[in-house]
Design a protein around this motif. Structure first.
Motif, PDB file in Angstrom:
ATOM      1  N   MET A 206       0.819  -1.209   0.000  1.00 42.39           N
ATOM      2  CA  MET A 206       0.000   0.000   0.000  1.00 42.39           C
ATOM      3  C   MET A 206       0.857   1.265   0.000  1.00 42.39           C
ATOM      4  SD  MET A 206      -3.414  -1.045   2.176  1.00 42.39           S
ATOM      5  CE  MET A 206      -2.710  -0.584   3.694  1.00 42.39           C
ATOM      6  N   GLY A 207       1.969   1.249   0.710  1.00 41.31           N
ATOM      7  CA  GLY A 207       2.859   2.401   0.705  1.00 41.31           C
ATOM      8  C   GLY A 207       3.468   2.645  -0.666  1.00 41.31           C
ATOM      9  N   THR A 208       3.849   1.570  -1.321  1.00 37.43           N
ATOM     10  CA  THR A 208       4.416   1.686  -2.663  1.00 37.43           C
ATOM     11  C   THR A 208       3.373   2.194  -3.646  1.00 37.43           C
ATOM     12  OG1 THR A 208       5.929  -0.135  -2.159  1.00 37.43           O
ATOM     13  CG2 THR A 208       5.639   0.427  -4.479  1.00 37.43           C
ATOM     14  N   VAL A 209       2.176   1.642  -3.584  1.00 35.61           N
ATOM     15  CA  VAL A 209       1.088   2.082  -4.464  1.00 35.61           C
ATOM     16  C   VAL A 209       0.787   3.558  -4.229  1.00 35.61           C
ATOM     17  CG1 VAL A 209      -1.400   1.841  -4.885  1.00 35.61           C
ATOM     18  CG2 VAL A 209       0.064  -0.183  -4.829  1.00 35.61           C
ATOM     19  N   LYS A 210       0.761   3.989  -2.977  1.00 35.33           N
ATOM     20  CA  LYS A 210       0.486   5.396  -2.669  1.00 35.33           C
ATOM     21  C   LYS A 210       1.561   6.302  -3.276  1.00 35.33           C
ATOM     22  CE  LYS A 210      -0.499   8.597   1.051  1.00 35.33           C
ATOM     23  NZ  LYS A 210      -0.724   8.769   2.471  1.00 35.33           N
ATOM     24  N   SER A 211       2.815   5.900  -3.172  1.00 35.42           N
ATOM     25  CA  SER A 211       3.909   6.695  -3.740  1.00 35.42           C
ATOM     26  C   SER A 211       3.789   6.811  -5.253  1.00 35.42           C
ATOM     27  CB  SER A 211       5.259   6.082  -3.380  1.00 35.42           C
ATOM     28  OG  SER A 211       5.484   6.160  -2.004  1.00 35.42           O
ATOM     29  N   ILE A 212       3.483   5.704  -5.902  1.00 31.00           N
ATOM     30  CA  ILE A 212       3.336   5.716  -7.365  1.00 31.00           C
ATOM     31  C   ILE A 212       2.131   6.566  -7.761  1.00 31.00           C
ATOM     32  CG2 ILE A 212       2.840   4.287  -9.390  1.00 31.00           C
ATOM     33  CD1 ILE A 212       4.443   2.035  -7.968  1.00 31.00           C
TER      34      ILE A 212
ATOM     35  N   GLU B  47     -11.040   2.608 -11.124  1.00 32.22           N
ATOM     36  CA  GLU B  47      -9.836   3.390 -10.827  1.00 32.22           C
ATOM     37  C   GLU B  47      -8.592   2.512 -10.825  1.00 32.22           C
ATOM     38  OE1 GLU B  47     -10.097   5.645  -7.208  1.00 32.22           O
ATOM     39  OE2 GLU B  47     -11.330   7.196  -8.137  1.00 32.22           O
ATOM     40  N   PHE B  48      -8.717   1.315 -10.249  1.00 30.78           N
ATOM     41  CA  PHE B  48      -7.565   0.422 -10.157  1.00 30.78           C
ATOM     42  C   PHE B  48      -7.092   0.002 -11.549  1.00 30.78           C
ATOM     43  CE2 PHE B  48      -5.495  -3.722  -9.421  1.00 30.78           C
ATOM     44  CZ  PHE B  48      -4.512  -3.319  -8.539  1.00 30.78           C
ATOM     45  N   ALA B  49      -8.015  -0.344 -12.433  1.00 29.05           N
ATOM     46  CA  ALA B  49      -7.637  -0.741 -13.794  1.00 29.05           C
ATOM     47  C   ALA B  49      -6.917   0.403 -14.506  1.00 29.05           C
ATOM     48  CB  ALA B  49      -8.866  -1.178 -14.580  1.00 29.05           C
ATOM     49  N   SER B  50      -7.421   1.628 -14.345  1.00 25.90           N
ATOM     50  CA  SER B  50      -6.767   2.786 -14.956  1.00 25.90           C
ATOM     51  C   SER B  50      -5.374   2.999 -14.377  1.00 25.90           C
ATOM     52  CB  SER B  50      -7.597   4.053 -14.738  1.00 25.90           C
ATOM     53  OG  SER B  50      -8.806   3.972 -15.439  1.00 25.90           O
ATOM     54  N   PHE B  51      -5.249   2.820 -13.081  1.00 28.93           N
ATOM     55  CA  PHE B  51      -3.956   2.963 -12.409  1.00 28.93           C
ATOM     56  C   PHE B  51      -2.950   1.936 -12.930  1.00 28.93           C
ATOM     57  CE2 PHE B  51      -1.215   1.708  -8.772  1.00 28.93           C
ATOM     58  CZ  PHE B  51      -0.515   2.895  -8.608  1.00 28.93           C
TER      59      PHE B  51
ATOM     60  N   ASP C 143       9.147  -2.730 -11.199  1.00 29.87           N
ATOM     61  CA  ASP C 143       9.095  -4.187 -11.284  1.00 29.87           C
ATOM     62  C   ASP C 143       8.811  -4.840  -9.936  1.00 29.87           C
ATOM     63  OD1 ASP C 143       9.523  -4.189 -14.013  1.00 29.87           O
ATOM     64  OD2 ASP C 143      11.663  -4.671 -13.855  1.00 29.87           O
ATOM     65  N   GLY C 144       9.055  -4.114  -8.859  1.00 30.35           N
ATOM     66  CA  GLY C 144       8.774  -4.653  -7.532  1.00 30.35           C
ATOM     67  C   GLY C 144       7.294  -4.737  -7.211  1.00 30.35           C
ATOM     68  N   VAL C 145       6.481  -3.917  -7.857  1.00 30.01           N
ATOM     69  CA  VAL C 145       5.051  -3.893  -7.532  1.00 30.01           C
ATOM     70  C   VAL C 145       4.155  -4.172  -8.733  1.00 30.01           C
ATOM     71  CG1 VAL C 145       4.652  -1.403  -7.825  1.00 30.01           C
ATOM     72  CG2 VAL C 145       3.341  -2.677  -6.125  1.00 30.01           C
ATOM     73  N   LEU C 146       4.591  -3.834  -9.932  1.00 31.77           N
ATOM     74  CA  LEU C 146       3.725  -3.983 -11.101  1.00 31.77           C
ATOM     75  C   LEU C 146       3.235  -5.418 -11.322  1.00 31.77           C
ATOM     76  CD1 LEU C 146       2.243  -2.707 -13.443  1.00 31.77           C
ATOM     77  CD2 LEU C 146       4.377  -2.735 -14.758  1.00 31.77           C
ATOM     78  N   PRO C 147       4.053  -6.439 -11.148  1.00 34.31           N
ATOM     79  CA  PRO C 147       3.509  -7.802 -11.299  1.00 34.31           C
ATOM     80  C   PRO C 147       2.354  -8.099 -10.339  1.00 34.31           C
ATOM     81  CG  PRO C 147       5.881  -7.855 -11.442  1.00 34.31           C
ATOM     82  CD  PRO C 147       5.515  -6.465 -10.992  1.00 34.31           C
ATOM     83  N   LEU C 148       2.436  -7.581  -9.110  1.00 34.75           N
ATOM     84  CA  LEU C 148       1.332  -7.771  -8.160  1.00 34.75           C
ATOM     85  C   LEU C 148       0.088  -7.012  -8.610  1.00 34.75           C
ATOM     86  CD1 LEU C 148       3.308  -7.397  -4.834  1.00 34.75           C
ATOM     87  CD2 LEU C 148       2.321  -9.498  -5.760  1.00 34.75           C
ATOM     88  N   LEU C 149       0.286  -5.802  -9.117  1.00 33.34           N
ATOM     89  CA  LEU C 149      -0.850  -5.026  -9.618  1.00 33.34           C
ATOM     90  C   LEU C 149      -1.550  -5.763 -10.759  1.00 33.34           C
ATOM     91  CD1 LEU C 149       0.792  -1.465  -9.715  1.00 33.34           C
ATOM     92  CD2 LEU C 149      -0.883  -2.310  -8.041  1.00 33.34           C
ATOM     93  N   ILE C 150      -0.762  -6.296 -11.672  1.00 34.42           N
ATOM     94  CA  ILE C 150      -1.320  -7.029 -12.812  1.00 34.42           C
ATOM     95  C   ILE C 150      -2.066  -8.271 -12.346  1.00 34.42           C
ATOM     96  CG2 ILE C 150      -0.698  -8.376 -14.871  1.00 34.42           C
ATOM     97  CD1 ILE C 150       1.623  -6.265 -15.232  1.00 34.42           C
TER      98      ILE C 150
END
Length: 122
Positions: A24-30, A54-58, A79-86
């Protein structure tokens, strides 16, 4: 103890507390850096609601930034968070798609990993 990341009544992911807080901290920063809402709601006693639109757009925006990036350290951080987002977007059926050959290649590579998104009851 774990968090739950939910869309409505459907729990998409149930990571342990420390993983959830880092995520959540990483997502907030991005989200702040790219000035786009993440769709990840506030922590309500370990329950986090995801706004699928909103999440899909993000996720699309982060994917686009990663695909066009030529900066080694930025690539490593995303690369540390994008795979989890996907993986979360895919699990929630949010329709994240590649819009360029680079985005398609990234999605193909990440989806081949078949990341397990454990729920708290697993």
């Amino acid at each position: 103890m774990s968090y739950t990341f939910d869309v409505g009544d459907d729990t998409l992911w149930g990571p342990v507390n420390s993983v959830a807080r880092i995520f959540m901290g990483t997502v907030k920063s991005i989200s702040t850096e790219y000035r786009v809402p993440s769709g990840i709601g506030d922590d309500l006693m370990g329950m986090v609601e995801i706004d699928p639109v909103e999440f899909a757009s993000f996720v699309q925006r982060v994917l686009a930034e990663r695909a066009k990036s030529l900066h080694l350290y930025k690539d490593m951080l995303l690369d540390g968070v994008l795979p989890l987002l996907i993986a979360l977007a895919d699990r929630g059926g949010m329709g994240v798609e590649g819009r360029t050959p680079e985005e398609n290649a990234y999605l193909e590579r990440v989806r081949a990993w078949r990341l397990p998104m454990l729920r708290p009851d697993n």
